[in-house]
Design an enzyme around this catalytic site. Structure first.
Site, PDB file in Angstrom:
ATOM      1  N   GLY A  89       0.834  -1.193   0.000  1.00  0.00           N
ATOM      2  CA  GLY A  89       0.000   0.000   0.000  1.00  0.00           C
ATOM      3  C   GLY A  89       0.870   1.244   0.000  1.00  0.00           C
ATOM      4  N   ARG A  90       0.301   2.357   0.424  1.00  0.00           N
ATOM      5  CA  ARG A  90       1.055   3.605   0.448  1.00  0.00           C
ATOM      6  C   ARG A  90       1.857   3.781   1.723  1.00  0.00           C
ATOM      7  NH1 ARG A  90      -3.458   7.261  -0.722  1.00  0.00           N
ATOM      8  NH2 ARG A  90      -2.292   8.670   0.593  1.00  0.00           N
ATOM      9  N   GLU A  93       5.868   3.967   1.829  1.00  0.00           N
ATOM     10  CA  GLU A  93       6.630   5.121   1.360  1.00  0.00           C
ATOM     11  C   GLU A  93       7.070   6.014   2.501  1.00  0.00           C
ATOM     12  OE1 GLU A  93       3.607   7.953  -0.504  1.00  0.00           O
ATOM     13  OE2 GLU A  93       3.643   6.434  -2.036  1.00  0.00           O
ATOM     14  N   CYS A 119       4.148  -6.432  -2.257  1.00  0.00           N
ATOM     15  CA  CYS A 119       3.843  -5.215  -2.985  1.00  0.00           C
ATOM     16  C   CYS A 119       4.855  -4.108  -2.683  1.00  0.00           C
ATOM     17  CB  CYS A 119       2.403  -4.799  -2.663  1.00  0.00           C
ATOM     18  SG  CYS A 119       1.661  -3.665  -3.847  1.00  0.00           S
ATOM     19  N   HIS A 120       4.396  -2.978  -2.161  1.00  0.00           N
ATOM     20  CA  HIS A 120       5.264  -1.849  -1.827  1.00  0.00           C
ATOM     21  C   HIS A 120       6.052  -2.080  -0.535  1.00  0.00           C
ATOM     22  CE1 HIS A 120       2.758   0.008  -4.871  1.00  0.00           C
ATOM     23  NE2 HIS A 120       3.560   1.060  -4.893  1.00  0.00           N
ATOM     24  N   TYR A 139       5.634  -5.193  -6.260  1.00  0.00           N
ATOM     25  CA  TYR A 139       4.855  -4.545  -7.305  1.00  0.00           C
ATOM     26  C   TYR A 139       5.847  -3.981  -8.321  1.00  0.00           C
ATOM     27  CZ  TYR A 139       1.298  -1.846  -9.652  1.00  0.00           C
ATOM     28  OH  TYR A 139       0.454  -1.344 -10.613  1.00  0.00           O
TER      29      TYR A 139
END
Length: 191
Positions: A89-90, A93, A119-120, A139
């Site tokens: 997800g975000r 970051e 993923c992330h 990802y």
């Protein structure tokens, strides 16, 4: 299989399925899973986002649910946990900029404890410096971080449903890989 104590690091806008599904699956097979988030305590929650693959150039994002934080981040002693889960997800970051998050990841890696990232989540692995000379699926848009961190990017199947295992590291590109990703992680936990 003996029950394990597993730590899951989440943050606001973690991918909904990538947090909730592994959390439930690991509990279903008898493991204890503590979810933590920097600057949050047990009883708090994080917002989630649902990422979907609808034929656009990248995933779409929709509001998800509230996901419960079950333990205090400030009290985490990584030495008391058997394994680590890093959803995507975000959240990764900004979580990758937290020195304590990176120290936790480095502990699990240096102790060769199982780490599952999806993923992330690879952004956190790269920031922690644990991908040098390692293979990692993620990802595709995160492949730059994997290679910049000294790792080898493992390209996922077109259907995004594959997982990759190298030593103590189990990685996958996105939530369609949950069956393969969690199967491989659970197998690693049983060793």
């Amino acid at each position: 299989m003996s029950n394990k104590k597993i730590l899951m690091i989440v943050g606001d806008y973690v991918e909904d399925y990538e947090a909730m599904v592994p959390y439930q699956m690991l509990q279903m097979v008898g493991h204890q899973v503590d979810t933590v988030c920097p600057d949050k305590s047990a009883g708090d929650s994080v917002a989630t986002a649902i990422h979907d693959f609808e034929g656009d150039q990248t995933y779409s994002e929709k509001p998800g649910h509230r996901f419960a934080v079950t333990a205090n981040f400030a009290d985490v002693d990584a030495a008391t946990y058997d394994a680590l889960v890093i959803p995507g997800g975000r959240a990764p970051e900004y979580l990758r900029m937290n020195a304590d998050v990176l120290k936790i990841v480095q502990h699990f890696d240096s102790a060769s404890k199982p780490i599952a990232a999806i993923c992330h989540g690879a952004q956190i692995l790269a920031a922690a410096g644990v991908l040098k000379d390692r293979q990692c699926s993620c990802y595709p848009a995160v492949s730059f971080e994997v290679t910049a961190g000294g790792g080898t990017y493992i390209e996922p199947a077109v259907t995004m449903d594959s997982a990759h295992v190298q030593g103590n590291l189990v990685t996958a590109p996105a939530w369609p890989a949950h069956p393969a990703w969690m199967r491989a992680f659970i197998d690693l936990l049983a060793e």
